[in-house]
Design a protein around this motif. Structure first.
Motif, mmCIF file in Angstrom:
data_model
loop_
_atom_site.group_PDB
_atom_site.id
_atom_site.type_symbol
_atom_site.label_atom_id
_atom_site.label_comp_id
_atom_site.label_asym_id
_atom_site.label_seq_id
_atom_site.Cartn_x
_atom_site.Cartn_y
_atom_site.Cartn_z
ATOM 1 N N THR B 82 -36.443 -3.604 -8.283
ATOM 2 C CA THR B 82 -37.884 -3.711 -8.551
ATOM 3 C C THR B 82 -38.171 -4.091 -9.999
ATOM 4 O O THR B 82 -38.965 -4.998 -10.273
ATOM 5 N N ALA B 83 -37.522 -3.411 -10.938
ATOM 6 C CA ALA B 83 -37.820 -3.644 -12.354
ATOM 7 C C ALA B 83 -37.527 -5.086 -12.745
ATOM 8 O O ALA B 83 -38.339 -5.756 -13.385
ATOM 9 N N VAL B 86 -40.033 -7.528 -11.250
ATOM 10 C CA VAL B 86 -41.303 -7.557 -11.965
ATOM 11 C C VAL B 86 -41.159 -8.292 -13.297
ATOM 12 O O VAL B 86 -42.070 -8.970 -13.756
ATOM 13 N N LYS B 87 -39.998 -8.159 -13.907
ATOM 14 C CA LYS B 87 -39.770 -8.792 -15.197
ATOM 15 C C LYS B 87 -39.388 -10.269 -15.065
ATOM 16 O O LYS B 87 -38.938 -10.889 -16.012
ATOM 17 N N CYS B 125 -32.123 -0.607 -15.207
ATOM 18 C CA CYS B 125 -33.499 -1.088 -15.252
ATOM 19 C C CYS B 125 -34.038 -1.223 -16.678
ATOM 20 O O CYS B 125 -34.919 -2.023 -16.939
ATOM 21 N N GLY B 126 -33.507 -0.419 -17.595
ATOM 22 C CA GLY B 126 -33.965 -0.489 -18.979
ATOM 23 C C GLY B 126 -33.658 -1.834 -19.606
ATOM 24 O O GLY B 126 -34.300 -2.232 -20.577
ATOM 25 N N LEU B 127 -32.679 -2.529 -19.096
ATOM 26 C CA LEU B 127 -32.274 -3.824 -19.641
ATOM 27 C C LEU B 127 -32.903 -4.991 -18.884
ATOM 28 O O LEU B 127 -32.555 -6.135 -19.103
ATOM 29 N N GLN B 140 -31.850 -8.193 -20.483
ATOM 30 C CA GLN B 140 -33.053 -8.884 -20.956
ATOM 31 C C GLN B 140 -32.871 -10.400 -20.965
ATOM 32 O O GLN B 140 -33.105 -11.083 -21.969
#
Lengths: 634, 161, 672
Positions: B82-83, B86-87, B125-127, B140
């Motif tokens: 999901t993350a 969205v990104k 997900c943080g990346l 990222q």
């Protein structure tokens, strides 16, 4: 080397090796089990070789020369069990255990310990909690509470060395059987010992052999089931890697007992090291006339083939495994007929798991009575377990049947940890036993003796021997879902209940976890689970619902909370959590704002931030980046 | 060289005695040669072992270890959690596919150099968005960064002949 | 224990005797309890996957009765509350993954899943998560595969492998992704499927069904420009009645003709007429082969298109042993296209020939290019027995009340020999009835040839014709047929004449026939056909006056040139997987290389083409010819009698050996 007068030659090899070893000074054993290898133990072993030579000592890996007292025997062993502290290095004869040894520690070990008899304190194991330093292996509580019998040699001997196995008395049991026991006597001895199959249901091994023995049809086969597929179980791998000859010896004895002249070792593909070790052991045994057309110089034949799996959990089921050896899809077939009557290629077949077979030589060597003196009446002997989860000490253990759950978790396991591995007060919430086919035990089972029948009485099974300890922060619905996901992925798809039932159970569990459940969800889940349990074709299907049924029984309220209140009491189910930022803890550093992939966090710098639960996708990126533990509920 | 491979396949079949019961070891060894199990080779194996091709196909698709699709030497896996979604992970996916001339149906380049796949959440997900290339993890990622990775690989390959 | 108790067990408290039933399920059925099953089939191996035949066995708990050996004293319960709940749940689980559009399914009202859902009163399926929809395979004229409707009972897979030894379909994938499919997910038309359709016949649902031609036929009838004629296969008349409440085996010939007339067919003829022709041509051919010394013996019959395709795929080396006669359907088509337009005042283009057959392979046979004239098929459409029943029902005809009508002449008149073609053994019997007189000059005193009748998969008979003894074999089931082809190859086959029918019992057991759960259905239909023969005036093809007239007016001499043109055909080898080849070339193919293509088809393979290919590959390698020569292997060049076959450039070499091939390559290399 055929037509060997095996008795004397094998005795000579053993004797020569023993003498050489006595003559050698110290011995460095580097654990080369899969866990330690992953942490770099092979590099450590290489460093030893280099450093010992550099220090002017002679290194011998196979003891081929007549060593003098300056020789250091360097060997790699199979899994020593204490995987979490690896790479492990043991130094004999002092029995010093160094833990988490790195390449750069080796020079120091050689200089201080090998040359100057000094112990390096910083490499010793320190028991968490009591902070006691353990200088020798036999002071480490992880080992002292165990009773290592089948695993006794696994972790000390060099698995690649037939002479060492012989020197430790290896193949004596097989010789005794081939040279002086009738097939019937062997079956009788195993039945007398009360040995039960270590791979699942605990069927009496002696009776299985006897059923195969009395079949008139030939040829007959012996199959060693090394398709250990449960996530979190690695007993069989460790045995095959650490003491392959013991497995072969067990197979030979089984072959003699049932009248088979051929055996197969079925090893899963994911165990390349086990395949390599077994392969080499077979080659060595053939070369020494232990396997072949004239076993130990007798007129009896026994050959062993190795078959690598191709990635299918269901092949652990015996009929599926045999289909796989026959070159077919690994789909189980109905029983009867049982393998004893009609197994591989329609011939009588005895199929035992690795640990069972490795136990057999010990019974023949020491006698049925000695075997029965350990364990409990209906489950004699010892059992290996893979202890994992929220405990201080994880690894491979062996205990007599009948020890209590608390002993295993608290004494051997060394207590409960949090999710980061730190020791915490309090006790376990549940222990999952037997992997995806097993069930869970709770605090009420603290004193439950771990043996076949006691576990069966509470709806669990020894199974393959996986023990997963879970702390209070574990969501039992998620645990059930994890195992269901596994079985669903691994269902062969043949019978309707397992193929369709596991799929629907998984979907129902997803509904519960993701907040879509209704009051009908749990009753439907139970109904499907009962049908799958009662009507599936094979043992794997029949036990697939066990994790669900067992968690439903012991943690019904937790399920109910998910359904009625859409709340996960353990706070693990993301869809049911409400994320928030603790205004007391938040300093407004904006790290989380920048990290959030969906812009769900807002707030001015230096002031407490807010999180919008509607936008939040519960990915946890904010919690990871927050230095102040201000993010709650994710 | 394909001729060599064919010889190796024949060797394997001979070593296994052209015994249909040895189908699984045959497939394992053949996959080591080709990196996957080409359909024509499966048909050849079927003929040699006197098995129907459907049966061989059934066995090859039962076991997780076997693959009937060739993969590239560099496998790009784009997180579709999901993350990452969205990104903008789909933009990156499209950029990679455009650059390599791939589509949803065709995920590997014809020179077997690159494979582009999506995977379910990688748990990083943080990346986000996250991409892995063989064993390396890239965080990222932007469409530009992703295509630069391809350029680098191509350049390295050329430099190393 | 007295003898009575020794041989009984208890089903729901009722005492049931154990005879020689292979399993508990059969014993329970004997007690008149119909336990549901999908995957149990008495003619196939045990599979044990549907888990619907579960029972409670005292002391053992829940077991699947198909997998349990009956033992004296067993106490069995079949319908406890727990069993009912589990069966229901299992059905619900299947339904959750099954399309719910029953009314539009070809199997509607004859689907076992639908039937059981009704019996168990399932009104609502609480699960609703079907897996991803799979594409439908309707790429061939005979069969349609809809994997979405498959319950994975495996009956089709086992029938195809065990009874037919074809193995065109098998299970693929694992777990929830399991599906039944041809190799590589190809269409049935692209693999070695022989279209016998027995997979469809045993399929409990609509996952494999005959490819319907109903719409095409009705459109042709509706078209005022066309003249539509029907030919009705022998086996139809003793089975169609089952669809309308008649007992199996009852002949409904005259109502059937009447129904077709009511439906708007202009003429209704009998394929048995063409069967009479087949007998004459095939027996003539057989006598010729005997006279020439037996090189091309045994002669295999060629009436069954599924068998023909089997031979083309799996025994291409034995194609010269097949009779060159077209099947009765195609003899009829050929004759009809040539002779009927004039008789019926129409043109060949406007004549529509419809076959109604008990068979799915006939649908495919009609599309074979050998049976086309001027780009138009001799037989335009093929309906199955069941499709005809559907059309009759759709038209609202009250079948039982129709006034009987008779076939049209001349192509509707037949001898009894042409009728018994529908039974396994019928062709052989018909050939004997004709050949005996042909060989000896006099008629055999007995009309019926009981030696070739029966049930067994392989039957043999020695028939004396004067001073000759003809050794005949009658087989049904393609696995049986393939055992005989292997004997021919090994030189151990003791027969002169072999009749092969793909379906169990012959055409009466064809895949286009009505679905039935009656185990004795085939015996009843068979008896029905023999009764029809008995009721006819003429039993010998040579006595059929219209056959004689046809030879006189249209065909010419028996076995003559025109007869060959109209009534005989040729065969070709077929690849296992259509269009597949194995490229052994260098990756940097330039298109300029010399192409060397070695056949690796079954026949060439057996003749050593692989060794040749290996030697060749090695030669190319050691001499570094890779740049100039591209080596390929394809799976059939269709010259199986003359293998190994190698193509070099545009030249084809038969019986090729390594030296020839190497020599040719060297030559080409030097010249360029």
């Amino acid at each position: 080397m055929n037509a060997i007068t095996a008795k004397t030659d094998l005795d000579n090899i053993a004797e020569t090796y023993r003498k050489a070893q006595e003559a050698a000074g110290r011995r460095v054993i580097v654990c080369a089990g899969t866990g330690c290898v992953a942490n770099g133990s092979l590099e450590v072993a290489k460093a030893f070789e280099k450093q010992i030579a550099a220090a002017g000592l002679e290194v011998s890996t196979f003891l081929q020369t007549e060593p003098d007292h300056n020789t250091v025997q360097l060997s790699e062993s199979g899994c020593q069990g204490f995987c979490q502290m690896g790479p492990l290095v043991t130094i004999l004869p002092d029995n010093i255990l160094y833990t988490q040894v790195k390449e750069e520690d080796v020079a120091e070990i050689v200089e201080k310990t090998l040359r100057n008899n000094e112990t390096i304190q910083r490499l010793l194991y320190v028991e968490p909690g009591s902070e006691k330093t353990c200088e020798r292996v036999d002071q480490v509580p992880f080992y002292t509470a165990q009773s290592r019998t089948v695993l006794a040699e696994c972790g000390t001997i060099d698995p690649r060395s037939l002479p060492e196995y012989l020197a430790k008395g290896g193949y004596k049991a097989a010789r005794k059987v081939f040279e002086g026991m009738t097939a019937k006597e062997v079956c009788g001895e195993i039945e007398e010992a009360g040995l039960r199959g270590r791979g699942g249901g605990g069927f009496p091994t002696g009776r299985k052999w006897e059923l195969t023995r009395i079949q008139e049809k030939t040829p007959k086969y012996v199959i060693c089931n090394g398709d250990e597929g449960d996530p979190g179980a690695f007993m069989d791998r460790s045995l095959m890697e650490g003491n392959p000859h013991a497995v072969l010896e067990g197979m030979m004895i089984a072959g003699h007992a049932v009248g088979a002249t051929e055996g197969y070792v079925y090893v899963r593909l994911e165990y390349p090291l086990a395949v390599e070790r077994i392969r080499q052991a077979v080659a060595d045994a053939e070369e020494h006339g232990i396997l072949g057309d004239q076993v130990f110089g007798t007129d009896k034949a026994f050959r062993i083939h190795i078959m690598e799996g191709a990635g299918a959990f269901v092949c652990g089921e015996e009929t599926a495994l045999m289909a796989s050896i026959e070159g077919k899809r690994g789909m189980p077939s109905p029983k009867p007929p049982f393998p004893a009557q009609s197994g591989l290629s329609g011939c009588p077949t005895v199929i035992n798991n690795v640990e069972t077979l490795a136990t057999v030589p010990l019974i023949i060597r020491d006698g049925a009575q000695a075997f029965r003196s350990v364990g409990v009446k209906t489950s004699p002997g010892t059992k290996t377990f893979a202890l994992t989860g929220h405990v201080a000490n994880t690894g491979l253990i062996e205990v007599p049947f009948g020890v209590s759950l608390a002993t295993v978790v608290e004494e051997i396991g060394g207590g409960i940890t949090d999710n980061n591995g730190a020791l915490i007060d309090g006790s376990f919430k549940a222990v999952q036993i037997g992997g995806p086919s097993g069930g869970c035990l709770t605090q009420e089972h603290r004193d439950l003796p771990l043996d076949f029948d006691s576990l069966k009485n509470v709806g669990c099974m020894v199974g393959s021997g996986g023990l997963v300890v879970m702390n209070e922060n574990t969501c039992m619905v998620s645990v059930a879902r994890f195992f269901m996901q596994f079985t669903q992925n691994e269902s062969c798809g043949k019978c309707v209940p397992c193929r369709e039932g596991t799929r629907q159970m998984l979907a129902l569990l997803d509904d519960i976890i993701e907040g879509r459940s209704t009051e009908d969800t749990i009753p439907t889940l139970e109904r499907v689970a009962r049908t799958v349990q009662q009507t599936s074709l094979c043992g794997l299907g029949k036990t697939a619902p066990s994790p669900v049924l067992s968690t439903l029984e012991h943690f019904h309220e937790e399920y109910q909370a998910h359904v009625d209140q859409k709340r996960c009491p353990a706070g693990q189910c993301k869809a049911l959590t409400v994320p928030e930022i603790d205004p007391e803890a938040c300093v407004g550093c904006t790290a989380c704002v920048r990290k959030c992939p969906v812009d769900a966090i807002s707030g001015e710098p230096k002031k407490p931030h807010q999180i919008d639960p509607e936008l939040c996708i519960r990915c946890g990126a904010c919690a990871e980046v927050c230095k102040f533990n201000a993010i709650k509920g994710i | 060289m394909a001729v060599k491979k064919f010889e190796d396949v024949c060797d394997i079949l001979d070593r296994q005695g052209r015994n249909p019961a040895r189908l699984i070891p045959v497939l394992q060894e053949v996959q080591k040669i080709y990196g996957y199990l080409p359909e024509e080779v499966l048909t050849f194996i079927a003929t040699s072992l006197d098995l129907p091709p459907a049966r061989v196909y059934g066995v090859a698709t039962f076991y997780a270890h076997f693959t009937l699709e060739p993969k590239g030497r560099y496998v790009f896996r784009l997180c579709d959690g999901t993350a990452c979604h969205v990104k903008g992970s789909s933009d990156i996916l499209n950029a990679l596919r455009d650059k390599l001339g791939l589509s949803e149906e065709q995920d590997t380049t014809s020179d077997k150099m690159f494979t582009v796949e999506t995977v379910s959440c990688l748990g990083a997900c943080g990346l986000a968005p996250v991409m892995t290339v063989n064993e390396s993890v890239y965080g990222q990622v932007t469409p530009e960064k992703a295509t630069e990775v391809i350029d680098e690989i191509v350049k390295n390959e050329e430099d190393n002949g | 224990m007295n003898k009575e108790i020794e041989n009984t067990l208890f089903v729901n408290g009722q005492t049931v005797e154990i005879a020689d039933e292979p399993n508990l399920l059969e014993v329970i059925r004997k007690a008149n309890i119909d336990l549901p099953t999908f995957c149990y089939h008495s003619e196939l191996s045990l599979y044990g996957a549907c888990r619907l035949c579960i029972v409670e066995l005292e002391g053992k708990g829940v077991v699947a009765s198909c997998s349990v050996q009956p033992e004296p004293g067993m106490e069995v319960r079949t319908h406890t509350a727990a069993l009912r709940e589990m069966r229901r749940t299992t059905l619900e689980l299947l339904l959750a993954n099954h399309p719910q559009a029953c009314t539009t399914c070809a199997k509607n009202t004859q689907c076992k899943l639908q039937d059981l859902a009704q019996r168990f009163g399932i009104e609502d399926v609480v699960f609703n998560r079907p897996v991803k929809e799979r594409p439908i395979d309707d790429s061939n004229p005979a069969l349609v595969r809809d994997p979405n409707k498959c319950v994975l009972c495996g009956d089709c897979v086992r029938f195809c492998a065990e009874v037919q030894n074809v193995g065109a379909i098998d299970f693929a994938n694992r777990g929830a992704q399991v599906t039944v499919t041809p190799a590589y997910n190809k269409g049935l038309g692209d693999v070695a499927c022989v279209f016998c359709g027995q997979c469809a016949a045993v399929c409990p649902t609509g996952a494999i069904t005959p490819n319907s031609a109903e719409q095409d036929v009705m459109a042709a009838i509706d078209d005022p420009e066309t003249t539509v004629v029907a030919q009705l296969a022998p086996a139809l008349r003793v089975a169609l009645g089952e669809e309308f409440g008649y007992d199996p085996g009852t002949s409904v010939t005259w109502q059937m003709v009447a129904a077709l007339k009511r439906l708007g067919f202009d003429k209704v003829y009998d394929t048995s007429f063409a069967a009479d022709l087949t007998v004459i041509e095939e027996a003539g051919e057989f006598i010729e082969r005997m006279d020439e010394g037996g090189e091309r013996l045994p002669q295999f019959t060629s009436c069954c298109p599924a068998w023909i395709k089997t031979a083309e795929h799996f025994s291409p080396d034995l194609l010269p042993h097949l009779s060159s006669c077209r099947s009765p359907q195609q003899m009829f088509g050929s004759l009809a296209r040539r002779t009927l337009p004039e008789q019926l005042n129409t043109t060949p283009e406007k004549l529509v020939v419809v076959s109604i057959m008990p068979c799915t392979a006939k649908k495919y046979e009609a599309t074979r290019e050998e049976f086309h004239q001027n780009g138009k098929p001799d037989v335009d459409h093929v309906l199955t027995t069941r499709e005809l029943a559907g059309i009759i029902r759709g038209a609202g005809l009250r079948f039982q009340d129709l006034e009987p009508e008779s076939f049209d002449l001349p192509l509707g008149f037949k001898s009894g020999a042409g009728v018994i073609f529908g039974n396994s053994g019928g062709v052989s019997e018909a050939v004997v009835r004709y050949a005996h007189e042909k060989v000896t000059g006099e008629r055999s005193p007995e009309v019926d040839v009981h030696a070739v009748r029966g049930e067994e998969g392989v039957r043999e008979a020695q028939i004396s014709m004067g001073d000759r003894t003809v050794r005949m074999a009658v087989v049904h089931g393609l696995a049986n047929a393939q055992r005989l082809t292997e004997q021919v190859r090994q030189g151990t086959c003791p027969y002169d004449f072999i009749e092969v029918m793909a379906c169990p019992g012959g055409c009466i057991g064809g895949a286009g026939q009505p679905v039935s759960f009656d185990e004795n259905i085939r015996q009843k239909r068979k008896a029905g056909l023999y009764a029809v023969d008995k009721g006819l005036q003429v039993h010998h093809p040579q006595d059929n006056p219209y056959v004689a007239a046809s030879y006189r007016d249209a065909i010419g001499e028996i076995g003559g040139e025109e007869a060959h043109d109209m009534l005989h055909t040729t065969y070709k080898t077929r690849q296992r997987i259509a269009g597949q080849e194995l490229s052994l070339a260098n990756s940097e193919a330039t298109g300029q290389q010399l192409e060397v293509d070695v056949c690796l088809g079954t026949s060439c393979f057996l003749k050593g083409s692989q060794d040749l290919l290996q030697a060749l590959a090695k030669y190319i390698n050691t001499n570094e010819l890779g740049e100039h020569v591209e080596v390929k292997a394809s799976f059939c060049h269709q010259k199986c009698g003359r293998g190994p076959v190698v193509k070099i450039g545009d030249k084809t070499f038969e019986h090729a050996d390594f030296d020839t091939v190497r020599g040719t390559i060297d030559e080409v290399m030097q010249n360029s």
